[in-house]
Write an enzyme that holds these catalytic residues in place. Structure first.
Site, short mmCIF file in Angstrom:
data_model
loop_
_atom_site.label_atom_id
_atom_site.label_comp_id
_atom_site.label_asym_id
_atom_site.label_seq_id
_atom_site.Cartn_x
_atom_site.Cartn_y
_atom_site.Cartn_z
N ASP A 146 0.84 -1.20 0.00
CA ASP A 146 0.00 0.00 0.00
C ASP A 146 0.87 1.24 0.00
O ASP A 146 1.72 1.41 0.88
CB ASP A 146 -0.89 0.02 1.26
N HIS A 204 -0.54 -1.38 -4.65
CA HIS A 204 -1.76 -0.59 -4.63
C HIS A 204 -1.38 0.87 -4.39
O HIS A 204 -1.03 1.26 -3.27
CB HIS A 204 -2.67 -1.13 -3.51
N GLY A 249 -6.76 4.28 3.04
CA GLY A 249 -5.88 5.12 3.83
C GLY A 249 -5.46 4.55 5.16
O GLY A 249 -4.43 4.95 5.70
N ASP A 307 -10.37 -5.41 -0.98
CA ASP A 307 -9.35 -4.90 -0.06
C ASP A 307 -9.97 -4.07 1.05
O ASP A 307 -10.59 -3.05 0.79
CB ASP A 307 -8.38 -4.05 -0.90
C1 DX5 Z 1 -6.50 0.38 2.99
C2 DX5 Z 1 -5.49 -0.51 2.32
C3 DX5 Z 1 -5.64 -1.95 2.63
C4 DX5 Z 1 -5.60 -2.26 4.10
C5 DX5 Z 1 -5.84 -3.70 4.39
O1 DX5 Z 1 -6.34 1.65 2.54
O2 DX5 Z 1 -5.57 -0.38 0.91
O3 DX5 Z 1 -4.75 -2.74 1.88
O4 DX5 Z 1 -4.42 -1.82 4.70
O5 DX5 Z 1 -5.75 -3.86 5.76
P1 DX5 Z 1 -6.96 -4.40 6.66
O6 DX5 Z 1 -7.14 -5.82 6.24
O7 DX5 Z 1 -6.43 -4.24 8.03
O8 DX5 Z 1 -8.16 -3.56 6.38
ZN ZN Z 2 -4.51 -1.91 -0.36
#
Ligand code: DX5
Ligand code: ZN
Length: 214
Positions: free
Chosen positions: A32, A63, A138, A171
């Site tokens: 991320d 991402h 985020g 996600d």
């Molecule tokens: C959110 C991110 C995700 C997130 C996933 O903005 O894109 O990838 O960190 O983490 P969890 O599973 O904790 O929601």
């Molecule tokens: Zn993500």
């Protein structure tokens, strides 16, 4: 079989957890990237991944939560990256998708919870992956937005009707229980549920098993 992509966004020790994800049964390391503009927080995991690159054997699922993802598309194309995903809400989306394709990397388009699935229609010929955000992007550790399951069903119908072979990824907020609801999903992204546990493989296997029940 559904694939599991593990995010280290909410990790308290990123280097340790990147290596733990790498050593686990996860299919991908979900990276991320946040710019402080498209989303409020900012991070720069690239340097860490470069430093660890000789130890990382799993492919990256990147991402980019950024208003201008150009620089990071170039950066992540130099690593062992399978997918680079940019957001559908951006202007000049075509420019970014074309650049990702030029590198020979699979390109993904992410949809925020409030973004309609129809916005992807003009880009479908280029898209390898649609990433459906099930939380507002985020932050890790948020609660899965229930209406996402309906959105995924609609998206699956749209992809079939347009003869698109794009994969579907989801996600945000996914744990073992939520995974049971994720029909038609090819790649499950999970962060805190895995990374906050002592046994990554146990959590990953629960996600895989529960998501494959139907
Ligand atoms: C959110 C991110 C995700 C997130 C996933 O903005 O894109 O990838 O960190 O983490 P969890 O599973 O904790 O929601
Ligand atoms: Zn993500």
């Amino acid at each position: 079989m559904k694939k599991i992509s593990v995010s280290f966004l909410s990790s308290k020790n990123e280097e340790r957890d990147i290596l733990r994800i790498n050593a686990s049964t996860a299919d991908y390391i979900h990276v991320d990237v946040m710019d402080g503009k498209f989303v409020r927080k900012k991070n720069k995991p690239f340097k860490k991944l470069v430093k660890l690159s000789s130890s990382i054997t799993k492919r990256l699922d990147v991402h980019l939560m950024e208003k201008n993802p150009l620089k990071n598309i170039n950066y992540y194309a130099s690593l062992n990256t399978e997918y680079i995903t940019v957001h559908a809400e951006l202007e000049n989306l075509n420019k970014y998708l074309d650049l990702i394709k030029e590198y020979g990397i699979k390109c993904g388009v992410a949809l925020n919870p409030d973004t309609d699935i129809e916005v992807i229609i003009p880009y479908l010929s280029k898209i390898d992956l649609v990433l459906v955000m099930s939380v507002n992007p985020g932050y890790g550790g948020q609660t899965f937005i229930d209406s996402t399951t309906k959105k995924i069903l609609k998206l699956k119908k749209l992809l079939v009707s347009k003869k698109s072979k794009a994969k579907i990824s989801v996600d945000g907020g996914i744990n073992g229980e939520i995974a049971k609801r994720l029909d038609f999903v090819d790649i499950i992204v999970s962060g805190s549920y895995v990374v906050e546990s002592d046994d990554f493989d146990e959590q990953i296997e629960t996600l895989r098993k529960n998501a494959s029940k139907k």
